[in-house]
Design a protein around this motif. Structure first.
Motif, short mmCIF file in Angstrom:
data_model
loop_
_atom_site.label_atom_id
_atom_site.label_comp_id
_atom_site.label_asym_id
_atom_site.label_seq_id
_atom_site.Cartn_x
_atom_site.Cartn_y
_atom_site.Cartn_z
N THR A 62 -3.00 5.19 0.15
CA THR A 62 -3.95 4.09 0.34
C THR A 62 -4.16 3.81 1.82
O THR A 62 -5.28 3.60 2.28
CB THR A 62 -3.42 2.80 -0.33
N CYS A 79 0.83 -1.21 0.00
CA CYS A 79 0.00 0.00 0.00
C CYS A 79 0.86 1.26 0.00
O CYS A 79 1.88 1.32 0.69
CB CYS A 79 -0.88 0.03 1.25
N GLU A 109 -7.85 4.15 3.36
CA GLU A 109 -8.52 2.91 3.78
C GLU A 109 -8.45 2.69 5.29
O GLU A 109 -8.89 1.66 5.78
CB GLU A 109 -7.90 1.71 3.07
#
Ligand SMILES: [Zn+2]
Length: 304
Positions: free
Chosen positions: A110, A106, A114
């Motif tokens: 990200t 990631c 997230e």
């Protein structure tokens, strides 16, 4: 690898060579030194030079000269984390073999978008890569994260007493090796403390919330968990921890006796007697030493 040594006190002072020592780091150095010497223990010095972009050329040597100047003589050779890559790799490999860690591809963006909430150290990682199959992973170097349990990790601190933290809910799966190839502090400090036989860690309360992560890693690697003592932080008049970022002034070595007396007062040892040489102050303080007891995250404001 597994260090089960429990006989004899081994303590350490582990500065990062990002600048010269200041009054806050001197307080930590003196407290860990006095605790070790009071217990007839060994006192080690380790340079935590894992993050070259933050380091300052010559700072490691300057720190060592300052320690000597204050009479804080260490035992054995100074250890440099930058030279211990193989030890950290061996620990990571053991965790890889046991499937306790996974590669994370990631990006920072990200991770942030997230995130499943805010933890004590920023965004809590979603666990996105925990289930990813290798075939799905792009062709780039991953970070390595360790899976953490949804359970309390508790320990008793010598200064701030009972502490506990749920790693899954408050931290999330955390990084042991960064995507840029650098080792994360949490892994290096745990491997080094175990490899050096350190069984007493005396340091600042800025690291209190890292301790459950380190205890979890010690448990996973089969290491003995040391005793912890987290000291109050010295702050400036704005309530900020003294550090390079808050422009902590370097110690004025011409003032070493006054500075040492001040640190001993902060540590609750009171007024030291008149001495002919600064080394006698440390001898006196070694005899008087008791770990200060304070409330959680207490601070001392100083304008030094
Ligand atoms: Zn990931």
């Amino acid at each position: 690898m597994n260090n089960t040594q429990t006989k004899g006190y081994v303590g350490r002072f582990a500065p990062s060579p990002t600048g010269k020592l200041h009054i806050g780091s001197l307080l930590t150095a003196v407290a860990s030194f006095l605790d070790a010497r009071h217990h007839q223990g060994r006192w080690l010095v380790r340079m935590e030079d894992l993050d070259p972009p933050r380091e300052v050329a010559g700072a490691a040597d300057a720190i060592l000269r300052t320690l000597e100047h204050f009479g804080l003589y260490w035992d054995g050779e100074v250890v440099y984390q930058s030279r211990r890559h193989d030890l950290y790799q061996a620990a990571l490999s053991r965790l890889q073999q046991n499937h306790q860690v996974y590669p994370c591809y990631c990006s920072r963006k990200t991770v942030l978008t997230e995130a499943r909430g805010q933890g004590i150290d920023g965004a809590i990682y979603s666990g996105h890569c925990a289930q990813a199959k290798p075939a799905e992973t792009p062709d780039k170097i991953p970070a390595w994260r360790i899976r953490v349990p949804d359970q309390m990790i508790a320990f008793t601190d010598a200064v701030v007493s009972g502490q506990q933290q749920n790693l899954a809910r408050q931290v999330g799966d955390f990084v042991l090796r960064r995507a840029d190839g650098f080792w994360a502090y949490q892994l290096a400090v745990v491997v080094d403390d175990a490899e050096q036989g350190v069984n007493h860690v005396v340091r600042g309360q800025d690291l209190l919330l890292s301790t459950p992560r380190q205890i979890y890693l010690q448990q996973q690697l089969g290491y003995t968990v040391p005793m912890y003592a987290h000291l109050p932080l010295l702050t400036n008049a704005l309530g900020q921890k003294w550090s390079k970022q808050t422009h902590a002034p370097a110690l004025n070595e011409a003032q070493r006796e006054a500075l040492l007396r001040q640190v001993l007062r902060y540590l609750g040892l009171g007024e030291a007697p008149a001495v002919d040489h600064v080394s006698e102050l440390l001898l006196w303080a070694t005899g008087q030493w008791q770990m200060p007891k304070t409330g959680c995250l207490s601070i001392i404001t100083t304008d030094v």
